[in-house]
Scaffold this motif. Structure first.
Motif, short mmCIF file in Angstrom:
data_model
loop_
_atom_site.label_atom_id
_atom_site.label_comp_id
_atom_site.label_asym_id
_atom_site.label_seq_id
_atom_site.Cartn_x
_atom_site.Cartn_y
_atom_site.Cartn_z
N GLY A 234 9.12 7.23 -5.08
CA GLY A 234 9.36 6.01 -4.30
C GLY A 234 8.25 5.70 -3.33
N SER A 235 7.74 6.76 -2.67
CA SER A 235 6.68 6.51 -1.69
C SER A 235 5.41 6.06 -2.37
CB SER A 235 6.43 7.78 -0.87
OG SER A 235 6.04 8.86 -1.71
N ASP B 164 5.88 2.38 -3.29
CA ASP B 164 5.73 1.53 -2.10
C ASP B 164 4.27 1.42 -1.70
OD1 ASP B 164 8.44 1.18 -2.04
OD2 ASP B 164 8.80 2.76 -0.54
N ILE C 78 2.43 -0.83 -4.23
CA ILE C 78 2.82 -2.23 -3.99
C ILE C 78 2.13 -2.78 -2.75
CG2 ILE C 78 4.74 -3.73 -3.38
CD1 ILE C 78 6.52 -2.08 -5.20
N GLU C 79 2.09 -1.97 -1.72
CA GLU C 79 1.47 -2.41 -0.47
C GLU C 79 -0.01 -2.69 -0.68
OE1 GLU C 79 0.77 -0.84 4.15
OE2 GLU C 79 1.90 0.39 2.70
N VAL D 158 10.66 -2.15 -10.01
CA VAL D 158 9.33 -2.15 -9.40
C VAL D 158 8.68 -3.52 -9.55
CG1 VAL D 158 7.03 -1.14 -9.53
CG2 VAL D 158 9.05 0.32 -9.78
N SER E 27 10.32 -6.04 -7.32
CA SER E 27 9.95 -5.79 -5.92
C SER E 27 8.55 -6.29 -5.64
CB SER E 27 10.04 -4.31 -5.60
OG SER E 27 11.36 -3.84 -5.76
N LYS F 34 7.62 -9.39 -3.03
CA LYS F 34 6.74 -9.23 -1.87
C LYS F 34 5.48 -10.06 -2.02
CE LYS F 34 8.57 -4.70 -0.63
NZ LYS F 34 8.28 -3.27 -0.41
#
Length: 1276
Positions: A110-111, A114, A117-118, A155, A158, A162
């Motif tokens: 998960g990290s 994220d 994605i960031e 994913v 998400s 974003k």
């Protein structure tokens, strides 16, 4: 790879430095990489190394996360350098994005997801390259299309969500160019994974946030998404899904179409449920209700926001669904939350729900009002002004919209709490909060809200005081004064407008309070608090509350409005203000006349007419015109019903005036000059126009009465004259009240130097002759009196009646002036000054006043007498004696003819007439010759006295004063003639005998003053008869023993009465008891006189000695007049004794007590011997050589004291007495010393008889306690 080739070409040999080696990612390959892919700052990241490392399957996930993390940090810290580094080659940039997306797709950490994605989002937004965005979208699309299951779509959803959040414009691109994405989103939303559903909802929310995308997706939502979304929201368990669903819902609720679709689906669901069928749809209100019941504050706030978002579109359409779902109940519960956001949101929803009547009919407000009040009380303790305003808005909405038939406050306690909360709110220093509180207060002041017994009058008073106090504070706050300019003017106008708006809200609240008081007047249970103890102060009563409203309006409301009027005039504000004043006439009926007079005196007639002229001349502001007319109507009726200086009109007359005012006031909206021109119209005037003239004239009349003179006197006078002539021309007779107003205005407006045309005066007389009595058109004013007395045509016909009316209305202020000595005249009241001026210019009016004294009621006649007295005393140069005496003679003759037997019963005002006659005589100069009219008048007065009894004091006292003046102040020949006339009236002599006998009576005695006059008259008669040897027709018997007893043993007898008896006894002694008029008779039989007493007959030695002692006792009283009478009597007594028995006279003069008496009199201060009575007494002792009483040395001391005294300050009587004393000393040779004798001679030469005194001679005839007394008669 492209990045590797250039890197290898420029790498150079191995052997790098330690710092550089620390950042190498691929030691074996880095040396081949071009240095341009190396970040020049820390962290020294090589993009080429990252591109080779991240796709390698053999590299651990930890290392890959580290590389991505370092890249993110570099991108954050050195954004421009990193973007330049990546953007060097577009192929490398796209390849890097594909590598990152591939890493994102393949990892499950998960990290790491994220982080990827960031980085993707940051890199895409910073590069701002369309190719990179297109690449990323294509990758996402391919991923979704190739995905066998929606499990892995989390994913991608998400990332897309974003990305759209970071680049809002992508929403339109996705919808238009990637339409199949919506199908994937639907599948994701239907997938049984709340994570996927949450991501799909999030992306949906971002897409629907764009208006363009929302329009494109409208069909998608209506056909596919709506039911799926509502069911997803309904069954959502995780907070993430719930939040994202609510976020999507918030976006959807921005659009009318989506709201309509959602609420229609909800209606179908509720309908199916009510029919017992399984609902095919989900009801949004029920879903939101479930969220409201959750314990999560975030969800509660979000759900209330959604409720508000729905209702904003159309409360009428959608409020019913939420009310049927019992949403208001839970919103009211949330008002007690500690979360300010939740409370604010709940208030917003409830405010919108309050627009639906069902909200009230289902009694939600009855259930929730206590929570609203409690919430408001709590919020006011915070600093959140927005929360204050929202709570007050909610309370105001509930108070305003609550149906009257459903009582809002179940108990007086809740009502009291609401009043206190509002009181605290209106006192808020924040103007916006105070303004909302004032509006809520206005709604609170409704009868149905205050019907819970007992009515909280005390709390209502406190609330109104706080509201008005806050308004006063705001209205008196100084305006911000900036330098001159347009901006400054705009700011000032804005501030004034804001004040006016706040004042308007305050007045509306006050008007509702007044309406509340009016409505409670018909409620017996609301009159006072039934639980108040009988002995307690009645503060909680409707009467006290009503009087409070009147008082606070007078002290606060009116001044505030008048101050605001100086800056701006707002029709809406004035409409409310005048309606408040109108309602106060009804609220406090016993004060309506007084209040109306105060308003009229404060120029409210002018103010109202100006408002009508400015705003109501056209069809606009009809409501203001109606309020102005209604206010003027009631105020004018109040003023006419209880007039200030005129009689009240009859009920019939008042009804006629009421009809005129009621129908014509709304038609009057002209300016003052236009009204005057309309009043002056001499053309033929129709009935309706004539009534308008009547109405205008009455307004001017009432305004002028209360000094509200907003039109010039000259123009008004001309208009009224034209009006009266127009009436005469058309043969009309105006109503009495209109005629009264016309005459008053003409009198007030008439110039001092101008006069009305004869035709106008004639018209006025004609109108007046047609009425029953002048009091119907009389208004009390000095100028009106002058008006009637100025024109002979009016004075001859109406003068007496006008004067009678004037005196009947005049107060008794002149009574105080009547007792003031003529030497110092205080200022006269304006009314008397005007009358006196008229009397001076036309003395013949005095005859009318004389008739009034005789014919008017006693109260009025007394006022006339007081005025005449004051006039005669203040205007001694006006010779009216003959005029008054002649007219009085006619009145007296007429009275004696009609009431000869008993004149005292003819008129109760006869004593007043006689008093005036006496006053006229007293102000006349001495030594006057009596003419024939005076003799006739003297004869008539004597006849009148002879027909009276001793009890007719009011008639006899002024009559005796008149007779006494004629015997004392006229020439000797006139005195002799007057005495002969009076002595011929046997009835008068008999009356005097009866009066003198009453002096000794213990009962039925007349007043002492009348007895004084009787003794003085008798003494005068005796002297005149003896001197002139006049014929005596009737003798008068006096008991000598009683006279001697009264003087020898004086009781607490008035000094003036003793002086009068002494004057009589002195006259008898001077005549040696041989008067032909007076017969001295013994009181009872006495034994034969002793030989030594025979020579003193009719006196005895014991009587003489007793009399001397009595005289000594009277002298000790030191009364000036009485002392003069005593010394004179003692002189006559010693002369009488010396002529018959010198030894007895010397014995009396040498009594030891005489020395004690002398020194008692001398013990009155310095130079106390320089008093006439003391000097005359010492002269007696010197004359009879009473050295034991006054020795030679003491006479020398007197001479020395007189030599050093200032003789110019002494009166003539003192100088004469001093000269007589020194002459007596000189003649007896008492001073043997040559120096003393020379001093005495020189002093006598300085005191020659012709030497004048520096002091003015005192007035001889005085009125002492109502008795006319001649000083010379008493003392000489």
């Amino acid at each position: 790879m492209a990045a590797r080739a250039p890197a290898a070409a420029a790498a150079g040999p191995p052997g790098l430095g330690r710092d550089e080696a620390a950042v190498l990612l691929l030691d074996k390959a880095h040396y081949r990489h071009d240095p341009r892919w190396l970040l020049p700052v820390s962290p020294r990241l090589c993009l080429a190394c990252a591109l080779e490392l991240l796709p390698e399957p053999g590299v651990s996930l930890v290392r890959k996360k580290h590389v991505v993390s370092c890249f993110r940090d570099a991108l954050v810290r050195h954004t421009s350098l990193v973007t330049q580094l990546v953007a060097q080659d577009q192929r490398v940039c796209i390849h890097f994005i594909q590598i990152l997306f591939g890493l994102l797709r393949n990892v499950e950490d998960g990290s790491a997801i994220d982080l990827c994605i960031e980085v993707l989002i940051q890199l895409t937004t910073q590069l701002k390259l369309e190719q990179t965005v297109h690449c990323l979208l294509n990758e996402c699309h391919k991923e979704l299309c190739s995905m066998p299951s929606m499990r892995g779509s989390l994913v991608t959803f998400s990332l897309l969500g974003k990305l759209v959040d970071a680049i809002p414009a992508l929403a339109d691109k996705l919808v238009v160019e990637h339409g199949r994405l919506m199908e994937h989103l639907l599948r994701g939303l239907a997938y049984p994974s709340e994570g996927v559903q949450a991501a799909a909802c999030y992306l949906y929310g971002k897409l629907y946030s764009s208006p363009v995308a929302a329009e494109v997706l409208s069909g998608h939502f209506r056909e596919k998404l709506c039911p799926l979304f509502l069911s997803t929201l309904d069954v959502a368990q995780t907070k993430e899904l719930q939040i994202n669903c609510l976020g999507l819902l918030r976006q959807l609720l921005k659009y009318d179409l989506f709201v309509s679709v959602i609420m229609n689906k909800s209606a179908l669901a509720e309908s199916a449920e009510s029919d017992g069928r399984l609902p095919g749809e989900t009801s949004l209100p029920l879903v939101l209700k479930k969220l409201l019941l959750s314990r999560d504050e975030t969800l509660q706030v979000a759900s209330t926001h959604c409720i508000t978002a729905v209702l904003v579109h159309s409360p009428v359409k959608y409020a019913l669904a939420f009310i049927h779902a019992d949403i208001p109940e839970f919103l009211f519960e949330h008002l007690s939350s500690s979360s300010e956001v939740l409370v604010w949101s709940s208030c917003s929803s409830l405010i919108l729900l309050a627009e639906e009547p069902l909200f009230f009919s289902k009694c939600h407000t009855v259930y929730g009002i206590e929570a609203v009040v409690r919430s408001l009380q709590g919020s006011l303790k915070t600093n959140n002004t927005e929360l204050h305003k929202q709570g007050l808005l909610l309370l105001a909405e509930i108070l305003t919209r609550q149906p009257e038939e459903i009582r809002l406050f179940a108990s007086s306690a809740v009502c009291r709490s609401a009043a206190r909360a509002l009181r605290e709110a209106v006192s808020s220093p924040v103007l916006e909060v105070a303004a909302e509180a004032v509006k809520a207060t206005s709604a609170f002041l409704r009868k149905d809200h205050q019907s819970a017994l007992p009515v909280q009058y005390r709390e209502l008073r406190a609330l109104l005081e706080a509201m008005l106090g806050r308004c006063v504070e705001f209205s008196q706050a100084p305006l911000n004064r900036r330098p001159l300019g347009h901006a400054s003017n705009r700011d000032s106008e804005k501030a004034i407008f804001q004040r006016g708006r706040f004042l308007l809200s305050t007045l509306e609240g006050f008007r509702n309070a007044c309406r509340l008081a009016v409505e409670f007047q018909s409620e017996p249970l609301a009159q006072e608090n039934p639980f108040t103890a009988p002995s307690a102060e009645k503060e909680d009563t409707l009467e006290a509350f009503s009087e409070f409203l009147l008082s606070v309006c007078d002290s606060l409301c009116i001044p505030m409005v008048m101050r605001h009027l100086e800056q701006a005039t707002q029709p809406a504000l004035m409409e409310v203000f005048l309606s408040v004043l109108h309602s106060l006439f009804v609220i406090v009926p016993h004060m309506k006349e007084k209040f109306s007079k105060k308003l009229a005196a404060s120029s409210f007639i002018q103010l109202t007419l100006e408002l009508k002229a400015v705003f109501c001349s056209g069809p606009s502001y009809s409501a203001l015109n109606q309020v102005c007319s209604s206010f003027l109507y009631y105020m004018c009726l109040n003023l006419l019903s209880a007039p200030e200086k005129t009689g009240p009109p009859s009920q019939e007359e008042l009804s006629a005036v009421s009809e005129i005012l009621q129908h014509r006031l709304p038609q009057i909206s002209s300016r003052n000059l236009e009204s005057l021109a309309f009043l002056s119209d001499r053309q033929y005037v129709e009935g309706a126009a004539r009534q308008r003239q009547y109405c205008i004239l009455l307004l001017f009349y009432l305004a002028y009465i209360y000094e509200d003179r907003f039109v010039s006197k000259a123009e008004l006078s001309v208009a009224v004259q034209s009006f009266l002539l127009s009436l005469q021309d058309q043969g009309e007779c105006p109503p009495l009240i209109v005629l009264k107003a016309s005459i008053y205005l003409l009198a007030i407006c008439q110039d001092q130097d101008s006069a009305l045309d004869e035709v106008v005066v004639s018209a006025i007389r004609k109108f007046l002759e047609g009425i029953v009595d002048l009091h119907l058109v009389y208004t009390h004013h000095p100028l009106l009196l002058r008006f009637f007395l100025l024109y002979p045509e009016l004075m001859s016909r109406f003068g007496q009646r006008v004067l009678e009316l004037w005196f009947s209305w005049e107060d008794s202020s002149c009574e105080e002036l009547d007792d003031v000595p003529s030497a110092g005249h205080p200022a006269l009241p304006a009314s008397l000054a005007a009358l006196f001026q008229t009397l001076r210019s036309s003395p013949s009016i005095l005859l009318i006043l004389l008739d009034l004294i005789y014919s008017s009621p006693v109260d009025t006649a007394r006022k006339v007498l007081i005025v005449l007295r004051t006039f005669l005393r203040r205007n001694e140069d006006v010779q009216v004696g003959g005029l008054i005496r002649g007219h009085f003679l006619l009145i007296l003759q007429h009275l004696l003819v009609e009431h000869g037997a008993s004149p005292s019963g003819a008129s109760g005002n006869l004593p007043l007439l006689l008093s005036l006659l006496s006053l006229v005589q007293l102000r006349s100069k001495a030594e006057q010759e009596l003419d024939s009219m005076a003799m006739k008048l003297l004869h008539q007065v004597s006849k009148l006295c002879g027909k009276c009894s001793p009890t007719d004091v009011d008639i006899l006292q002024p009559s005796f004063n008149f007779l006494y003046w004629n015997l004392q102040q006229t020439t000797p020949s006139s005195q002799k003639r007057a005495a002969a006339v009076l002595l011929s009236s046997t009835a008068l002599i008999v009356l005097l005998e009866r009066l003198l006998a009453l002096t000794w009576a213990e009962t039925d005695s007349p007043t002492t003053m009348l007895l004084c006059s009787a003794w003085l008259l008798t003494a005068s008669f005796c002297a005149q008869q003896h001197q002139g040897s006049l014929q005596v027709h009737q003798t008068l018997s006096v008991e000598l023993d009683q006279v001697m007893k009264a003087l020898s043993f004086p009781k607490k007898t008035a000094a003036l009465l003793s002086a009068a008896i002494l004057r009589f006894l002195r006259t008898a002694l001077q005549q040696s008891f041989s008067s032909s008029l007076v017969a001295l008779v013994p009181s009872e039989a006495r034994p034969p006189a002793a030989p030594e007493d025979a020579v003193l007959a009719p006196l005895g030695t014991s009587q003489v000695l007793s009399l001397v002692v009595g005289l000594q006792n009277l002298l000790v009283k030191k009364d000036p007049l009485l002392s003069q009478a005593c010394v004179g009597c003692l002189e006559s007594l010693l002369d009488y004794l010396h002529a018959r028995s010198p030894d007895v006279a010397l014995h009396v003069a040498s009594q030891p007590w005489n020395r004690f008496l002398l020194f008692t009199l001398l013990d009155a201060g310095e130079n106390s011997f320089l008093r006439p009575e003391v000097l005359r007494l010492m002269t007696l002792f010197v004359q009879y050589r009473s050295s034991s009483v006054l020795s030679r040395e003491e006479v020398g001391h007197v001479l020395q004291g007189a030599a050093v005294a200032d003789l110019s300050t002494l009166s003539n009587a003192t100088l004469q007495a001093l000269r007589g004393f020194f002459l007596q000393v000189q003649s007896t040779g008492l001073l043997t010393d040559d120096n003393a004798a020379k001093t005495l001679q020189a002093f006598l030469e300085g005191l020659s008889p012709g030497a004048p005194s520096a002091q003015l001679p005192p007035q001889d005839m005085l009125c002492l306690g109502g008795v006319a007394v001649s000083l010379s008669h008493i003392s000489d």
